[in-house]
Design a protein around this motif. Structure first.
Motif, PDB file in Angstrom:
ATOM      1  N   ASN A 214     -26.628 -50.119  13.422  1.00 15.21           N
ATOM      2  CA  ASN A 214     -26.714 -51.056  12.296  1.00 15.21           C
ATOM      3  C   ASN A 214     -26.674 -50.333  10.948  1.00 15.21           C
ATOM      4  O   ASN A 214     -27.048 -50.906   9.924  1.00 15.21           O
ATOM      5  CB  ASN A 214     -27.996 -51.900  12.396  1.00 15.21           C
ATOM      6  CG  ASN A 214     -29.259 -51.050  12.383  1.00 15.21           C
ATOM      7  OD1 ASN A 214     -29.191 -49.830  12.262  1.00 15.21           O
ATOM      8  ND2 ASN A 214     -30.401 -51.684  12.507  1.00 15.21           N
ATOM      9  N   LYS A 215     -26.198 -49.088  10.943  1.00 12.11           N
ATOM     10  CA  LYS A 215     -26.169 -48.300   9.713  1.00 12.11           C
ATOM     11  C   LYS A 215     -24.731 -48.087   9.256  1.00 12.11           C
ATOM     12  O   LYS A 215     -23.896 -47.597  10.013  1.00 12.11           O
ATOM     13  CB  LYS A 215     -26.850 -46.947   9.939  1.00 12.11           C
ATOM     14  CG  LYS A 215     -27.028 -46.124   8.678  1.00 12.11           C
ATOM     15  CD  LYS A 215     -27.907 -44.913   8.929  1.00 12.11           C
ATOM     16  CE  LYS A 215     -28.190 -44.138   7.651  1.00 12.11           C
ATOM     17  NZ  LYS A 215     -29.092 -42.983   7.896  1.00 12.11           N
ATOM     18  N   MET A 216     -24.437 -48.449   8.005  1.00 12.94           N
ATOM     19  CA  MET A 216     -23.092 -48.301   7.467  1.00 12.94           C
ATOM     20  C   MET A 216     -23.013 -47.056   6.597  1.00 12.94           C
ATOM     21  O   MET A 216     -23.857 -46.836   5.723  1.00 12.94           O
ATOM     22  CB  MET A 216     -22.699 -49.535   6.642  1.00 12.94           C
ATOM     23  CG  MET A 216     -21.239 -49.518   6.188  1.00 12.94           C
ATOM     24  SD  MET A 216     -20.666 -51.144   5.587  1.00 12.94           S
ATOM     25  CE  MET A 216     -21.497 -51.194   3.988  1.00 12.94           C
ATOM     26  N   VAL A 217     -21.979 -46.234   6.850  1.00 11.64           N
ATOM     27  CA  VAL A 217     -21.819 -44.970   6.123  1.00 11.64           C
ATOM     28  C   VAL A 217     -20.364 -44.835   5.683  1.00 11.64           C
ATOM     29  O   VAL A 217     -19.464 -44.771   6.527  1.00 11.64           O
ATOM     30  CB  VAL A 217     -22.195 -43.757   7.009  1.00 11.64           C
ATOM     31  CG1 VAL A 217     -22.096 -42.470   6.205  1.00 11.64           C
ATOM     32  CG2 VAL A 217     -23.579 -43.926   7.603  1.00 11.64           C
ATOM     33  N   PRO A 218     -20.093 -44.778   4.377  1.00 14.16           N
ATOM     34  CA  PRO A 218     -18.711 -44.586   3.911  1.00 14.16           C
ATOM     35  C   PRO A 218     -18.322 -43.114   3.911  1.00 14.16           C
ATOM     36  O   PRO A 218     -19.175 -42.232   3.828  1.00 14.16           O
ATOM     37  CB  PRO A 218     -18.755 -45.131   2.481  1.00 14.16           C
ATOM     38  CG  PRO A 218     -20.163 -44.888   2.028  1.00 14.16           C
ATOM     39  CD  PRO A 218     -21.026 -45.021   3.261  1.00 14.16           C
ATOM     40  N   GLY A 219     -17.016 -42.859   4.022  1.00 15.38           N
ATOM     41  CA  GLY A 219     -16.505 -41.500   3.910  1.00 15.38           C
ATOM     42  C   GLY A 219     -16.253 -40.847   5.256  1.00 15.38           C
ATOM     43  O   GLY A 219     -16.735 -41.303   6.300  1.00 15.38           O
ATOM     44  N   VAL A 220     -15.483 -39.757   5.215  1.00 16.89           N
ATOM     45  CA  VAL A 220     -15.168 -39.021   6.437  1.00 16.89           C
ATOM     46  C   VAL A 220     -16.434 -38.366   6.985  1.00 16.89           C
ATOM     47  O   VAL A 220     -17.196 -37.752   6.235  1.00 16.89           O
ATOM     48  CB  VAL A 220     -14.100 -37.943   6.161  1.00 16.89           C
ATOM     49  CG1 VAL A 220     -13.841 -37.119   7.420  1.00 16.89           C
ATOM     50  CG2 VAL A 220     -12.800 -38.589   5.696  1.00 16.89           C
ATOM     51  N   LEU A 221     -16.643 -38.500   8.282  1.00 16.26           N
ATOM     52  CA  LEU A 221     -17.806 -37.893   8.928  1.00 16.26           C
ATOM     53  C   LEU A 221     -17.353 -36.851   9.936  1.00 16.26           C
ATOM     54  O   LEU A 221     -16.365 -37.045  10.640  1.00 16.26           O
ATOM     55  CB  LEU A 221     -18.638 -38.962   9.642  1.00 16.26           C
ATOM     56  CG  LEU A 221     -19.280 -40.042   8.763  1.00 16.26           C
ATOM     57  CD1 LEU A 221     -19.993 -41.068   9.641  1.00 16.26           C
ATOM     58  CD2 LEU A 221     -20.257 -39.422   7.776  1.00 16.26           C
ATOM     59  N   SER A 222     -18.082 -35.764  10.007  1.00 18.83           N
ATOM     60  CA  SER A 222     -17.831 -34.760  11.037  1.00 18.83           C
ATOM     61  C   SER A 222     -18.371 -35.259  12.374  1.00 18.83           C
ATOM     62  O   SER A 222     -19.157 -36.219  12.437  1.00 18.83           O
ATOM     63  CB  SER A 222     -18.513 -33.446  10.666  1.00 18.83           C
ATOM     64  OG  SER A 222     -19.927 -33.609  10.704  1.00 18.83           O
ATOM     65  N   TYR A 223     -17.983 -34.560  13.438  1.00 22.49           N
ATOM     66  CA  TYR A 223     -18.522 -34.934  14.752  1.00 22.49           C
ATOM     67  C   TYR A 223     -20.044 -34.808  14.756  1.00 22.49           C
ATOM     68  O   TYR A 223     -20.758 -35.688  15.261  1.00 22.49           O
ATOM     69  CB  TYR A 223     -17.920 -34.066  15.847  1.00 22.49           C
ATOM     70  CG  TYR A 223     -18.586 -34.313  17.183  1.00 22.49           C
ATOM     71  CD1 TYR A 223     -18.209 -35.388  17.973  1.00 22.49           C
ATOM     72  CD2 TYR A 223     -19.628 -33.482  17.618  1.00 22.49           C
ATOM     73  CE1 TYR A 223     -18.849 -35.632  19.181  1.00 22.49           C
ATOM     74  CE2 TYR A 223     -20.270 -33.732  18.820  1.00 22.49           C
ATOM     75  CZ  TYR A 223     -19.878 -34.808  19.601  1.00 22.49           C
ATOM     76  OH  TYR A 223     -20.528 -35.065  20.784  1.00 22.49           O
ATOM     77  N   ASP A 224     -20.563 -33.718  14.209  1.00 24.01           N
ATOM     78  CA  ASP A 224     -22.017 -33.500  14.225  1.00 24.01           C
ATOM     79  C   ASP A 224     -22.752 -34.596  13.464  1.00 24.01           C
ATOM     80  O   ASP A 224     -23.823 -35.051  13.893  1.00 24.01           O
ATOM     81  CB  ASP A 224     -22.357 -32.132  13.632  1.00 24.01           C
ATOM     82  CG  ASP A 224     -21.948 -30.985  14.545  1.00 24.01           C
ATOM     83  OD1 ASP A 224     -21.742 -31.227  15.750  1.00 24.01           O
ATOM     84  OD2 ASP A 224     -21.824 -29.850  14.045  1.00 24.01           O
ATOM     85  N   ALA A 225     -22.186 -35.027  12.317  1.00 26.14           N
ATOM     86  CA  ALA A 225     -22.824 -36.088  11.543  1.00 26.14           C
ATOM     87  C   ALA A 225     -22.828 -37.393  12.321  1.00 26.14           C
ATOM     88  O   ALA A 225     -23.832 -38.129  12.338  1.00 26.14           O
ATOM     89  CB  ALA A 225     -22.107 -36.262  10.205  1.00 26.14           C
ATOM     90  N   LEU A 226     -21.713 -37.691  12.972  1.00 28.85           N
ATOM     91  CA  LEU A 226     -21.661 -38.907  13.784  1.00 28.85           C
ATOM     92  C   LEU A 226     -22.631 -38.839  14.960  1.00 28.85           C
ATOM     93  O   LEU A 226     -23.298 -39.828  15.293  1.00 28.85           O
ATOM     94  CB  LEU A 226     -20.237 -39.126  14.293  1.00 28.85           C
ATOM     95  CG  LEU A 226     -19.349 -40.095  13.502  1.00 28.85           C
ATOM     96  CD1 LEU A 226     -17.944 -40.140  14.103  1.00 28.85           C
ATOM     97  CD2 LEU A 226     -19.945 -41.495  13.463  1.00 28.85           C
ATOM     98  N   LYS A 227     -22.707 -37.677  15.583  1.00 26.62           N
ATOM     99  CA  LYS A 227     -23.613 -37.515  16.728  1.00 26.62           C
ATOM    100  C   LYS A 227     -25.058 -37.740  16.311  1.00 26.62           C
ATOM    101  O   LYS A 227     -25.841 -38.372  17.045  1.00 26.62           O
ATOM    102  CB  LYS A 227     -23.453 -36.113  17.323  1.00 26.62           C
ATOM    103  CG  LYS A 227     -24.324 -35.840  18.544  1.00 26.62           C
ATOM    104  CD  LYS A 227     -23.964 -36.741  19.705  1.00 26.62           C
ATOM    105  CE  LYS A 227     -24.585 -36.268  21.029  1.00 26.62           C
ATOM    106  NZ  LYS A 227     -26.056 -36.246  21.002  1.00 26.62           N
ATOM    107  N   ARG A 228     -25.441 -37.268  15.122  1.00 28.20           N
ATOM    108  CA  ARG A 228     -26.804 -37.503  14.637  1.00 28.20           C
ATOM    109  C   ARG A 228     -27.055 -38.993  14.459  1.00 28.20           C
ATOM    110  O   ARG A 228     -28.133 -39.505  14.818  1.00 28.20           O
ATOM    111  CB  ARG A 228     -27.041 -36.756  13.325  1.00 28.20           C
ATOM    112  CG  ARG A 228     -27.262 -35.258  13.487  1.00 28.20           C
ATOM    113  CD  ARG A 228     -27.805 -34.631  12.222  1.00 28.20           C
ATOM    114  NE  ARG A 228     -26.852 -34.710  11.131  1.00 28.20           N
ATOM    115  CZ  ARG A 228     -25.931 -33.789  10.874  1.00 28.20           C
ATOM    116  NH1 ARG A 228     -25.830 -32.723  11.653  1.00 28.20           N
ATOM    117  NH2 ARG A 228     -25.123 -33.924   9.839  1.00 28.20           N
ATOM    118  N   LEU A 229     -26.070 -39.698  13.906  1.00 27.19           N
ATOM    119  CA  LEU A 229     -26.225 -41.141  13.710  1.00 27.19           C
ATOM    120  C   LEU A 229     -26.326 -41.870  15.051  1.00 27.19           C
ATOM    121  O   LEU A 229     -27.092 -42.831  15.193  1.00 27.19           O
ATOM    122  CB  LEU A 229     -25.055 -41.684  12.891  1.00 27.19           C
ATOM    123  CG  LEU A 229     -25.005 -41.250  11.429  1.00 27.19           C
ATOM    124  CD1 LEU A 229     -23.659 -41.635  10.808  1.00 27.19           C
ATOM    125  CD2 LEU A 229     -26.154 -41.881  10.646  1.00 27.19           C
TER     126      LEU A 229
END
Length: 247
Positions: A214-229
């Motif tokens: 349920n969290k919206m995040v704009p911009g390019v994300l790395s794999y590690d950033a996505l994995k944390r989310l």
């Protein structure tokens, strides 16, 4: 990150102009096909007005996976291409294929990108033959070749993109005639419009924008950033499940 501008007052006039270009170009395209030049989709510059209907994203992985990652993206957005070519393969292999997440792609074509709707139509028509993700990957990989260029006319930009998308359809093994007819008829404009409207309702303002859980995040994300989310969303889900369990 590519930001979505305010809707131009002249957008309706532009669409009518493009329809006129389509009518003039139609005879030339038919003649090319008669000479064996291969199918080429009709010119589409932007979404015409109309009811959005229900959004229908394209889903990779188990639809009922514990966590959902949704991406609102424009095929002509350079940042979206960066994510699609560098990070998304890892997301699919390491998160979606094992069943941890489902990955959902929502069309969010921006008005300033003249070939974006045509790209979305090309991918949607590939989905009719169960090859959306193959066309998605090919379109993003070839973005530098088909994206509109400064100073280039709308008609010239669209014709170049049309030829390349037809080539991609052949490369990934589509029934080219069926795919071309689908694109020419603009069969999936309602789906593209509905997917974009879903982003507008969520207040998406730039591409790419991701919704993880349920969290919206704009911009390019790395794999590690996505994995944390994803891990955070999984933890929230587990906490909610424990709280709801009978004592």
């Amino acid at each position: 990150m590519v930001k979505a501008p305010a809707k131009s007052r002249d957008s309706r006039k532009l669409f009518l102009l493009i329809l006129g270009v389509v009518a003039v170009a139609g005879g030339a395209l038919n003649a090319m096909q008669a000479r064996g030049a291969g199918p080429a989709p009709r010119i589409v510059a932007e979404l015409p007005p109309g009811d959005a209907g229900k959004a229908r994203p394209y889903v990779y992985g188990r639809p009922d996976a514990p966590v959902s990652i949704s991406e609102f993206a424009d095929f002509e957005c350079p940042a979206c291409a960066q994510f699609a070519t560098l990070t998304e393969p890892d997301v699919r292999k390491r998160l979606a294929d094992p069943g941890q997440v489902s990955f959902r792609f929502y069309d969010f074509p921006l008005d300033q990108h003249r070939n974006s709707v045509l790209a979305s139509l090309s991918a949607a028509c590939a989905a009719d033959q169960n090859k959306f993700w193959e066309m998605h990957d090919r379109i993003f990989a070839g973005q530098d070749a088909w994206a509109s260029r400064p100073g280039e006319s709308d008609g010239s930009a669209n014709r170049r993109a049309s030829r390349l998308f037809a080539r991609y359809a052949k490369e990934i093994g589509l029934d080219e005639s069926a795919w071309s007819t689908c694109v020419e008829e603009q069969r999936h404009l309602d789906r593209i419009r509905a997917n974009r409207q879903a982003g507008i309702q969520r207040q998406v303002r730039s591409t790419p924008t991701f919704v993880v859980g349920n969290k919206m995040v704009p911009g390019v994300l790395s794999y590690d950033a996505l994995k944390r989310l994803v891990d955070e969303a999984m933890a929230r889900r587990d906490t909610s499940a424990r709280s709801a369990a009978p004592k």
